[in-house]
Motif scaffolding. Sequence first.
Motif, PDB file in Angstrom:
ATOM      1  N   THR A 277       1.151  15.910   8.632  1.00  0.00           N
ATOM      2  CA  THR A 277       1.654  14.693   7.996  1.00  0.00           C
ATOM      3  C   THR A 277       3.119  14.825   7.578  1.00  0.00           C
ATOM      4  OG1 THR A 277       0.866  15.431   5.831  1.00  0.00           O
ATOM      5  CG2 THR A 277      -0.630  14.061   7.135  1.00  0.00           C
ATOM      6  N   ASN A 278       3.757  13.667   7.463  1.00  0.00           N
ATOM      7  CA  ASN A 278       5.135  13.590   7.014  1.00  0.00           C
ATOM      8  C   ASN A 278       5.289  12.303   6.231  1.00  0.00           C
ATOM      9  OD1 ASN A 278       7.844  14.340   6.775  1.00  0.00           O
ATOM     10  ND2 ASN A 278       8.425  13.121   8.551  1.00  0.00           N
ATOM     11  N   TYR A 279       5.988  12.374   5.099  1.00  0.00           N
ATOM     12  CA  TYR A 279       6.119  11.206   4.226  1.00  0.00           C
ATOM     13  C   TYR A 279       7.574  10.929   3.886  1.00  0.00           C
ATOM     14  CZ  TYR A 279       1.128  11.867   3.300  1.00  0.00           C
ATOM     15  OH  TYR A 279      -0.232  11.994   3.422  1.00  0.00           O
ATOM     16  N   ALA A 280       7.869   9.673   3.660  1.00  0.00           N
ATOM     17  CA  ALA A 280       9.156   9.317   3.086  1.00  0.00           C
ATOM     18  C   ALA A 280       9.205   9.855   1.661  1.00  0.00           C
ATOM     19  CB  ALA A 280       9.322   7.805   3.084  1.00  0.00           C
ATOM     20  N   ASP A 281      10.400  10.269   1.231  1.00  0.00           N
ATOM     21  CA  ASP A 281      10.533  10.830  -0.116  1.00  0.00           C
ATOM     22  C   ASP A 281      10.046   9.848  -1.186  1.00  0.00           C
ATOM     23  OD1 ASP A 281      13.646  12.639   0.538  1.00  0.00           O
ATOM     24  OD2 ASP A 281      11.544  13.188   0.865  1.00  0.00           O
ATOM     25  N   SER A 282      10.253   8.567  -0.937  1.00  0.00           N
ATOM     26  CA  SER A 282       9.929   7.558  -1.941  1.00  0.00           C
ATOM     27  C   SER A 282       8.431   7.409  -2.193  1.00  0.00           C
ATOM     28  CB  SER A 282      10.511   6.202  -1.534  1.00  0.00           C
ATOM     29  OG  SER A 282       9.989   5.800  -0.290  1.00  0.00           O
ATOM     30  N   VAL A 283       7.600   7.932  -1.297  1.00  0.00           N
ATOM     31  CA  VAL A 283       6.147   7.757  -1.456  1.00  0.00           C
ATOM     32  C   VAL A 283       5.401   9.069  -1.625  1.00  0.00           C
ATOM     33  CG1 VAL A 283       6.284   5.653  -0.079  1.00  0.00           C
ATOM     34  CG2 VAL A 283       5.516   7.777   1.009  1.00  0.00           C
ATOM     35  N   LYS A 284       6.119  10.182  -1.527  1.00  0.00           N
ATOM     36  CA  LYS A 284       5.464  11.487  -1.656  1.00  0.00           C
ATOM     37  C   LYS A 284       4.756  11.604  -3.003  1.00  0.00           C
ATOM     38  CE  LYS A 284       8.354  14.293   1.396  1.00  0.00           C
ATOM     39  NZ  LYS A 284       9.406  15.338   1.483  1.00  0.00           N
ATOM     40  N   GLY A 285       3.538  12.100  -2.968  1.00  0.00           N
ATOM     41  CA  GLY A 285       2.748  12.254  -4.183  1.00  0.00           C
ATOM     42  C   GLY A 285       1.987  11.012  -4.588  1.00  0.00           C
ATOM     43  N   ARG A 286       2.291   9.872  -3.959  1.00  0.00           N
ATOM     44  CA  ARG A 286       1.598   8.616  -4.288  1.00  0.00           C
ATOM     45  C   ARG A 286       0.776   8.086  -3.125  1.00  0.00           C
ATOM     46  NH1 ARG A 286       4.482   4.154  -5.305  1.00  0.00           N
ATOM     47  NH2 ARG A 286       6.249   4.761  -3.991  1.00  0.00           N
ATOM     48  N   PHE A 287       1.259   8.278  -1.909  1.00  0.00           N
ATOM     49  CA  PHE A 287       0.583   7.766  -0.712  1.00  0.00           C
ATOM     50  C   PHE A 287      -0.022   8.925   0.073  1.00  0.00           C
ATOM     51  CE2 PHE A 287       3.312   3.666   0.020  1.00  0.00           C
ATOM     52  CZ  PHE A 287       3.106   3.307  -1.288  1.00  0.00           C
ATOM     53  N   THR A 288      -1.149   8.648   0.713  1.00  0.00           N
ATOM     54  CA  THR A 288      -1.793   9.642   1.570  1.00  0.00           C
ATOM     55  C   THR A 288      -2.199   8.989   2.882  1.00  0.00           C
ATOM     56  OG1 THR A 288      -2.676  10.824  -0.360  1.00  0.00           O
ATOM     57  CG2 THR A 288      -3.667  11.302   1.779  1.00  0.00           C
ATOM     58  N   ILE A 289      -1.744   9.580   3.982  1.00  0.00           N
ATOM     59  CA  ILE A 289      -2.117   9.083   5.301  1.00  0.00           C
ATOM     60  C   ILE A 289      -3.233   9.947   5.860  1.00  0.00           C
ATOM     61  CG2 ILE A 289      -0.370  10.458   6.520  1.00  0.00           C
ATOM     62  CD1 ILE A 289      -0.026   8.053   8.429  1.00  0.00           C
ATOM     63  N   SER A 290      -4.160   9.327   6.557  1.00  0.00           N
ATOM     64  CA  SER A 290      -5.246  10.059   7.196  1.00  0.00           C
ATOM     65  C   SER A 290      -5.624   9.350   8.487  1.00  0.00           C
ATOM     66  CB  SER A 290      -6.453  10.153   6.256  1.00  0.00           C
ATOM     67  OG  SER A 290      -6.935   8.864   5.919  1.00  0.00           O
ATOM     68  N   ARG A 291      -6.315  10.064   9.356  1.00  0.00           N
ATOM     69  CA  ARG A 291      -6.756   9.434  10.602  1.00  0.00           C
ATOM     70  C   ARG A 291      -8.113   9.984  10.986  1.00  0.00           C
ATOM     71  NH1 ARG A 291      -2.568  10.864  15.294  1.00  0.00           N
ATOM     72  NH2 ARG A 291      -4.147   9.911  16.668  1.00  0.00           N
ATOM     73  N   ASP A 292      -8.833   9.165  11.710  1.00  0.00           N
ATOM     74  CA  ASP A 292     -10.139   9.544  12.253  1.00  0.00           C
ATOM     75  C   ASP A 292     -10.028   9.354  13.753  1.00  0.00           C
ATOM     76  OD1 ASP A 292     -12.768   9.603  13.209  1.00  0.00           O
ATOM     77  OD2 ASP A 292     -13.563   8.856  11.315  1.00  0.00           O
ATOM     78  N   ASN A 293      -9.867  10.441  14.478  1.00  0.00           N
ATOM     79  CA  ASN A 293      -9.667  10.343  15.923  1.00  0.00           C
ATOM     80  C   ASN A 293     -10.926   9.823  16.630  1.00  0.00           C
ATOM     81  OD1 ASN A 293      -7.009  11.299  15.796  1.00  0.00           O
ATOM     82  ND2 ASN A 293      -7.678  13.423  15.900  1.00  0.00           N
ATOM     83  N   ALA A 294     -12.077  10.099  16.083  1.00  0.00           N
ATOM     84  CA  ALA A 294     -13.319   9.625  16.698  1.00  0.00           C
ATOM     85  C   ALA A 294     -13.445   8.101  16.583  1.00  0.00           C
ATOM     86  CB  ALA A 294     -14.517  10.300  16.054  1.00  0.00           C
ATOM     87  N   GLU A 295     -12.937   7.557  15.485  1.00  0.00           N
ATOM     88  CA  GLU A 295     -13.013   6.108  15.255  1.00  0.00           C
ATOM     89  C   GLU A 295     -11.725   5.396  15.623  1.00  0.00           C
ATOM     90  OE1 GLU A 295     -15.689   4.434  14.325  1.00  0.00           O
ATOM     91  OE2 GLU A 295     -16.882   6.279  14.227  1.00  0.00           O
TER      92      GLU A 295
END
Length: 113
Positions: A56-74
């Motif tokens: 994962t990689n985040y913009a500095d402005s959202v680090k610690g507040r936003f979380t990205i995730s993915r489900d490759n099966a879905e």
Amino acid sequence: VQLVESGGGLVQAGGSLRLSCVASGRVRSIGAMGWYRQVPGKKRELVALISSAGITNYADSVKGRFTISRDNAENTVSLQMNSLKPEDTAVYYCHAIGRYDYWGQGTQVTVSS
């Protein structure tokens, strides 16, 4: 590849929202996926990226507040947004990199103060 977002809306500052994006079509070609956002008069900016391996990689402005995730099966990618601020107000776009760049239609997120 088609991308369809859901989960936007209106929330008060400090609240949370979860955005989801479902990919369909030639999904086997998809590598990295991510979320971008755009406000009127400004360039579209990266919010978060996730590789097919889960890096994962985040913009500095959202680090610690936003979380990205993915489900490759879905074939989905999600963005959990916590501690939202008025400056997070924007149209959020799902993005996928495959043979081409693919974009969703966008979903509005509005954070009131």
